[in-house]
Design an enzyme around this catalytic site. Structure first.
Site, mmCIF file in Angstrom:
data_model
loop_
_atom_site.group_PDB
_atom_site.id
_atom_site.type_symbol
_atom_site.label_atom_id
_atom_site.label_comp_id
_atom_site.label_asym_id
_atom_site.label_seq_id
_atom_site.Cartn_x
_atom_site.Cartn_y
_atom_site.Cartn_z
ATOM 1 N N ASP A 40 -16.164 -67.007 -40.781
ATOM 2 C CA ASP A 40 -16.059 -68.158 -41.888
ATOM 3 C C ASP A 40 -14.971 -69.155 -41.597
ATOM 4 O O ASP A 40 -14.882 -70.270 -42.247
ATOM 5 C CB ASP A 40 -15.404 -67.370 -43.295
ATOM 6 N N LYS A 51 -27.457 -64.825 -47.958
ATOM 7 C CA LYS A 51 -26.888 -64.789 -46.577
ATOM 8 C C LYS A 51 -27.655 -63.397 -45.965
ATOM 9 O O LYS A 51 -28.175 -63.583 -44.941
ATOM 10 C CB LYS A 51 -25.190 -64.539 -46.439
ATOM 11 N N GLN A 105 -16.211 -62.354 -49.097
ATOM 12 C CA GLN A 105 -16.742 -63.199 -49.795
ATOM 13 C C GLN A 105 -15.600 -63.610 -50.882
ATOM 14 O O GLN A 105 -14.840 -62.650 -51.438
ATOM 15 C CB GLN A 105 -17.925 -62.697 -50.574
#
Ligand code: NAD
Length: 292
Positions: free
Chosen positions: A119, A52, A96
């Site tokens: 997200d 990413k 994450q």
């Protein structure tokens, strides 16, 4: 013959659209910024974060990161999130997953400002997406919709089976695919670990989306002729011929379904590239970019 849907090519097209929007933002003196919080040293999470951040660097998205130890407390994690919430150079925050056992994941994710929750895991965004009122769509389901539309497999009017009910893939997909708008209008059955007879559902389906994290969950005996298969699964299996000692395979028995399916996304090179690029897109939207 089965068509292999090239996720890398589709991601490249979307990347070009993102590059234009990043340029537009630059002309307004805005540089999109993404903050990544990676707790602990899980090798798979490390790889995802690296990929990413590499994509951010290529696109000119600013990144900041925090890599706290796996014994971080709930309060310390909230404080880190708060730092990025109030950082004007940061438009998107990515925590994450998975997080260590001592952390209440839902509580931590709810601390991210909804407008920086690229997200799409904050309850406010989950609610908006469920109601069809905007909000950030999680990257993997958003990418799967793009794959279907851009590969000529519009879900409208189709019977679709989703295998897997996670909040990052299956559940948001169910919402998106049943909404009355582009990329939706499908009739969807969701299967999961309590589904009694998977074949009963998959054998009637026009499109099957598999996100179970279990290899060989789907083979030729379970599908009808001409079905389109989206294989989301990424499973590491030993492979001594690889430098890393492993290779990635999907959830679907590829060789078996290839006899009957009309199209399939490969692993790797299918859904994965879309997940990364759709996260970038959310980040650009968070910075003020807009897409048609
Ligand atoms: P998860 O473990 O949170 O959920 C898996 C789901 O599959 C569960 O809801 C479970 O009910 C269902 N399931 C598992 N075994 C089943 C079975 N035998 N029959 C029916 N249902 C079954 O997983 P997740 O986070 O949704 O990820 C699923 C897979 O997709 C994993 O392999 C993951 O690595 C992969 N993934 C890939 C990408 C990508 O970008 N390519 C992104 C996200 C997840």
């Amino acid at each position: 013959m089965i068509k292999i849907i090239n996720g890398r090519e589709i991601a490249k097209d979307i990347r070009s659209e993102i590059e234009i929007e990043i340029l537009n933002l630059k002309n307004r003196n805005i540089i999109p910024g993404l903050a990544v919080i990676l707790v602990g040293d899980d090798p798979a999470s490390n790889t995802y974060v690296r990929m990413k951040q590499k994509m951010c660097a290529e696109l000119g998205i600013r990144t900041k990161d925090a890599r706290p130890n796996s014994n971080i407390s709930q309060e310390e994690l909230h404080a880190l999130i708060e730092e990025y919430n109030s950082d004007n150079e940061i438009h998107g925050i990515l925590v994450q997953l998975p997080l260590p056992d001592q952390i209440d994941e839902n509580l931590a994710l709810s601390k991210v400002l909804p407008e920086k929750d690229v997200d799409g895991f904050h309850p406010a965004n989950v609610g908006k997406v469920t109601l069809g009122e905007g909000g950030y769509v999680p990257a993997t389901p958003a990418g799967i919709i793009e794959i279907l539309l851009r590969s000529g497999n519009d879900p409208a009017g189709k019977n679709i089976v989703i295998i897997g009910r996670s909040r990052i893939v299956g559940r948001p997909l169910l919402n998106l695919l049943t909404q009355k708008r582009k990329g939706g209008n499908a009739t969807v059955t969701m299967c999961h670990t309590s589904t009694k007879d998977l074949s009963f559902h998959t054998s009637k389906s026009d499109i099957i989306i598999v996100a179970a994290g279990t290899t060989n969950i789907l083979d030729a005996s379970m599908i009808k002729e001409g079905v389109v298969i989206i294989d989301v699964g990424t499973n590491r299996v030993e492979d001594s011929s690889k430098k890393s000692g492993y290779k990635l395979i999907g959830d679907v028995n590829f060789d078996s379904v290839a006899e009957k399916a009309s199209a399939i996304t490969p692993v790797p090179g299918g859904v994965g590239p879309l997940t990364i690029i759709m996260l970038m897109k959310n980040c650009v939207i968070a910075a003020g970019g807009s897409f048609k």
